[in-house]
Design a protein around this motif. Structure first.
Motif, PDB file in Angstrom:
ATOM      1  N   GLN A   1       0.847  -1.185   0.000  1.00 17.44           N
ATOM      2  CA  GLN A   1       0.000   0.000   0.000  1.00 17.44           C
ATOM      3  C   GLN A   1       0.887   1.242   0.000  1.00 17.44           C
ATOM      4  O   GLN A   1       1.784   1.368   0.814  1.00 17.44           O
ATOM      5  N   VAL A   2       0.611   2.145  -0.924  1.00 15.99           N
ATOM      6  CA  VAL A   2       1.394   3.371  -0.989  1.00 15.99           C
ATOM      7  C   VAL A   2       0.959   4.323   0.109  1.00 15.99           C
ATOM      8  O   VAL A   2      -0.192   4.333   0.532  1.00 15.99           O
ATOM      9  N   GLN A   3       1.896   5.109   0.608  1.00 15.47           N
ATOM     10  CA  GLN A   3       1.612   6.197   1.538  1.00 15.47           C
ATOM     11  C   GLN A   3       2.109   7.491   0.914  1.00 15.47           C
ATOM     12  O   GLN A   3       3.161   7.505   0.263  1.00 15.47           O
ATOM     13  N   LEU A   4       1.363   8.565   1.132  1.00 15.21           N
ATOM     14  CA  LEU A   4       1.652   9.838   0.488  1.00 15.21           C
ATOM     15  C   LEU A   4       1.782  10.935   1.532  1.00 15.21           C
ATOM     16  O   LEU A   4       0.959  11.012   2.458  1.00 15.21           O
ATOM     17  N   VAL A   5       2.784  11.803   1.357  1.00 16.71           N
ATOM     18  CA  VAL A   5       2.975  12.935   2.255  1.00 16.71           C
ATOM     19  C   VAL A   5       3.182  14.185   1.417  1.00 16.71           C
ATOM     20  O   VAL A   5       4.148  14.272   0.638  1.00 16.71           O
ATOM     21  N   GLU A   6       2.281  15.152   1.581  1.00 15.83           N
ATOM     22  CA  GLU A   6       2.367  16.410   0.843  1.00 15.83           C
ATOM     23  C   GLU A   6       3.162  17.437   1.640  1.00 15.83           C
ATOM     24  O   GLU A   6       3.185  17.408   2.872  1.00 15.83           O
ATOM     25  N   SER A   7       3.757  18.363   0.925  1.00 15.95           N
ATOM     26  CA  SER A   7       4.449  19.490   1.534  1.00 15.95           C
ATOM     27  C   SER A   7       4.483  20.631   0.541  1.00 15.95           C
ATOM     28  O   SER A   7       4.162  20.459  -0.640  1.00 15.95           O
ATOM     29  N   GLY A   8       4.870  21.812   1.035  1.00 22.66           N
ATOM     30  CA  GLY A   8       5.054  22.952   0.157  1.00 22.66           C
ATOM     31  C   GLY A   8       3.962  23.988   0.205  1.00 22.66           C
ATOM     32  O   GLY A   8       4.064  25.027  -0.461  1.00 22.66           O
ATOM     33  N   GLY A   9       2.914  23.738   0.951  1.00 26.32           N
ATOM     34  CA  GLY A   9       1.859  24.732   1.057  1.00 26.32           C
ATOM     35  C   GLY A   9       2.308  25.933   1.869  1.00 26.32           C
ATOM     36  O   GLY A   9       3.384  25.945   2.464  1.00 26.32           O
ATOM     37  N   GLY A  10       1.466  26.958   1.874  1.00 26.73           N
ATOM     38  CA  GLY A  10       1.791  28.153   2.634  1.00 26.73           C
ATOM     39  C   GLY A  10       0.926  29.315   2.231  1.00 26.73           C
ATOM     40  O   GLY A  10      -0.090  29.152   1.547  1.00 26.73           O
ATOM     41  N   LEU A  11       1.348  30.496   2.657  1.00 31.73           N
ATOM     42  CA  LEU A  11       0.643  31.743   2.368  1.00 31.73           C
ATOM     43  C   LEU A  11       1.400  32.494   1.284  1.00 31.73           C
ATOM     44  O   LEU A  11       2.618  32.697   1.390  1.00 31.73           O
TER      45      LEU A  11
ATOM     46  N   SER B   1       4.772  19.401  -3.200  1.00 33.60           N
ATOM     47  CA  SER B   1       5.438  18.120  -3.410  1.00 33.60           C
ATOM     48  C   SER B   1       4.632  17.018  -2.758  1.00 33.60           C
ATOM     49  O   SER B   1       4.001  17.225  -1.716  1.00 33.60           O
ATOM     50  N   CYS B   2       4.686  15.854  -3.353  1.00 29.58           N
ATOM     51  CA  CYS B   2       4.030  14.665  -2.805  1.00 29.58           C
ATOM     52  C   CYS B   2       5.056  13.550  -2.810  1.00 29.58           C
ATOM     53  O   CYS B   2       5.503  13.124  -3.885  1.00 29.58           O
ATOM     54  N   ALA B   3       5.440  13.106  -1.628  1.00 32.43           N
ATOM     55  CA  ALA B   3       6.417  12.034  -1.489  1.00 32.43           C
ATOM     56  C   ALA B   3       5.684  10.721  -1.240  1.00 32.43           C
ATOM     57  O   ALA B   3       4.812  10.645  -0.368  1.00 32.43           O
ATOM     58  N   ALA B   4       6.042   9.711  -2.013  1.00 29.24           N
ATOM     59  CA  ALA B   4       5.348   8.425  -1.932  1.00 29.24           C
ATOM     60  C   ALA B   4       6.271   7.321  -1.453  1.00 29.24           C
ATOM     61  O   ALA B   4       7.484   7.359  -1.682  1.00 29.24           O
ATOM     62  N   SER B   5       5.689   6.373  -0.796  1.00 26.73           N
ATOM     63  CA  SER B   5       6.402   5.146  -0.437  1.00 26.73           C
ATOM     64  C   SER B   5       5.755   3.988  -1.173  1.00 26.73           C
ATOM     65  O   SER B   5       4.640   4.115  -1.669  1.00 26.73           O
ATOM     66  N   GLY B   6       6.455   2.872  -1.278  1.00 23.41           N
ATOM     67  CA  GLY B   6       5.880   1.725  -1.976  1.00 23.41           C
ATOM     68  C   GLY B   6       6.572   1.477  -3.297  1.00 23.41           C
ATOM     69  O   GLY B   6       6.942   2.419  -3.999  1.00 23.41           O
ATOM     70  N   THR B   7       6.705   0.234  -3.647  1.00 18.74           N
ATOM     71  CA  THR B   7       7.511  -0.129  -4.810  1.00 18.74           C
ATOM     72  C   THR B   7       6.774   0.009  -6.133  1.00 18.74           C
ATOM     73  O   THR B   7       7.398   0.040  -7.176  1.00 18.74           O
ATOM     74  N   ILE B   8       5.436   0.090  -6.100  1.00 20.86           N
ATOM     75  CA  ILE B   8       4.695   0.124  -7.359  1.00 20.86           C
ATOM     76  C   ILE B   8       4.173   1.512  -7.689  1.00 20.86           C
ATOM     77  O   ILE B   8       3.320   1.669  -8.551  1.00 20.86           O
ATOM     78  N   PHE B   9       4.695   2.522  -7.016  1.00 19.13           N
ATOM     79  CA  PHE B   9       4.228   3.889  -7.228  1.00 19.13           C
ATOM     80  C   PHE B   9       4.341   4.300  -8.684  1.00 19.13           C
ATOM     81  O   PHE B   9       3.487   5.005  -9.209  1.00 19.13           O
ATOM     82  N   SER B  10       5.388   3.865  -9.352  1.00 22.18           N
ATOM     83  CA  SER B  10       5.622   4.298 -10.731  1.00 22.18           C
ATOM     84  C   SER B  10       4.509   3.846 -11.676  1.00 22.18           C
ATOM     85  O   SER B  10       4.363   4.395 -12.763  1.00 22.18           O
ATOM     86  N   PHE B  11       3.726   2.856 -11.281  1.00 23.28           N
ATOM     87  CA  PHE B  11       2.640   2.368 -12.128  1.00 23.28           C
ATOM     88  C   PHE B  11       1.331   3.114 -11.886  1.00 23.28           C
ATOM     89  O   PHE B  11       0.368   2.920 -12.618  1.00 23.28           O
ATOM     90  N   TYR B  12       1.296   3.948 -10.857  1.00 22.41           N
ATOM     91  CA  TYR B  12       0.061   4.601 -10.449  1.00 22.41           C
ATOM     92  C   TYR B  12      -0.215   5.883 -11.226  1.00 22.41           C
ATOM     93  O   TYR B  12       0.707   6.621 -11.600  1.00 22.41           O
ATOM     94  N   VAL B  13      -1.482   6.154 -11.418  1.00 24.03           N
ATOM     95  CA  VAL B  13      -1.931   7.494 -11.775  1.00 24.03           C
ATOM     96  C   VAL B  13      -1.890   8.331 -10.496  1.00 24.03           C
ATOM     97  O   VAL B  13      -2.206   7.827  -9.413  1.00 24.03           O
ATOM     98  N   VAL B  14      -1.500   9.587 -10.632  1.00 24.85           N
ATOM     99  CA  VAL B  14      -1.458  10.482  -9.475  1.00 24.85           C
ATOM    100  C   VAL B  14      -2.261  11.726  -9.794  1.00 24.85           C
ATOM    101  O   VAL B  14      -2.190  12.261 -10.913  1.00 24.85           O
ATOM    102  N   GLY B  15      -3.007  12.159  -8.812  1.00 25.48           N
ATOM    103  CA  GLY B  15      -3.791  13.367  -8.981  1.00 25.48           C
ATOM    104  C   GLY B  15      -3.606  14.321  -7.818  1.00 25.48           C
ATOM    105  O   GLY B  15      -3.281  13.902  -6.707  1.00 25.48           O
TER     106      GLY B  15
END
Length: 115
Positions: A1-11, A21-35
């Motif tokens: 199961q992939v896990q996602l962590v966003e960063s870079g927001g602000g005012l 930015s969205c940092a992902a874990s998991g070996t099959i991330f490259s096969f995923y669609v990302v939105g």
């Protein structure tokens, strides 16, 4: 199961730029669609940009020409470059990934654009 962590927001002021930015874990991330989705207070969560495993992109009309989604599969990262920001872009931005969307959600990052 992939896990996602966003960063870079602000005012940021209207007309400015941010890169999420969205940092992902998991070996099959490259096969995923990302939105990237966003949700403003009191409104539904809307899809603003997608990128397929081979880099095909799509954007909502509200951000087309201002936002750019990209990915680096080797680093398991997805980015959302946001230019010419408007106050109506203010929202919590969520990364989402899966074989189809919506899949797994990140925790979100707040973007606030002041006028």
């Amino acid at each position: 199961q992939v896990q996602l962590v966003e960063s870079g927001g602000g005012l940021v002021q209207a007309g400015g730029s941010l890169r999420l930015s969205c940092a992902a874990s998991g070996t099959i991330f490259s096969f995923y669609v990302v939105g990237w989705y966003r949700q403003a207070p009191g409104k539904q969560r809307d899809l603003v940009a997608t990128i397929t495993s081979i880099g095909l992109t799509n954007y909502s009309d509200s951000v087309k020409g201002r936002f750019t989604i990209s990915r680096d599969n080797a680093k398991k990262m997805v980015y959302l470059q946001m230019n010419s920001l408007k106050p109506e872009d203010t929202a919590v931005y969520y990364c989402n990934a899966g074989y189809r969307l919506p899949g797994v959600w990140g925790q979100g990052t707040q973007v606030t654009v002041s006028s």
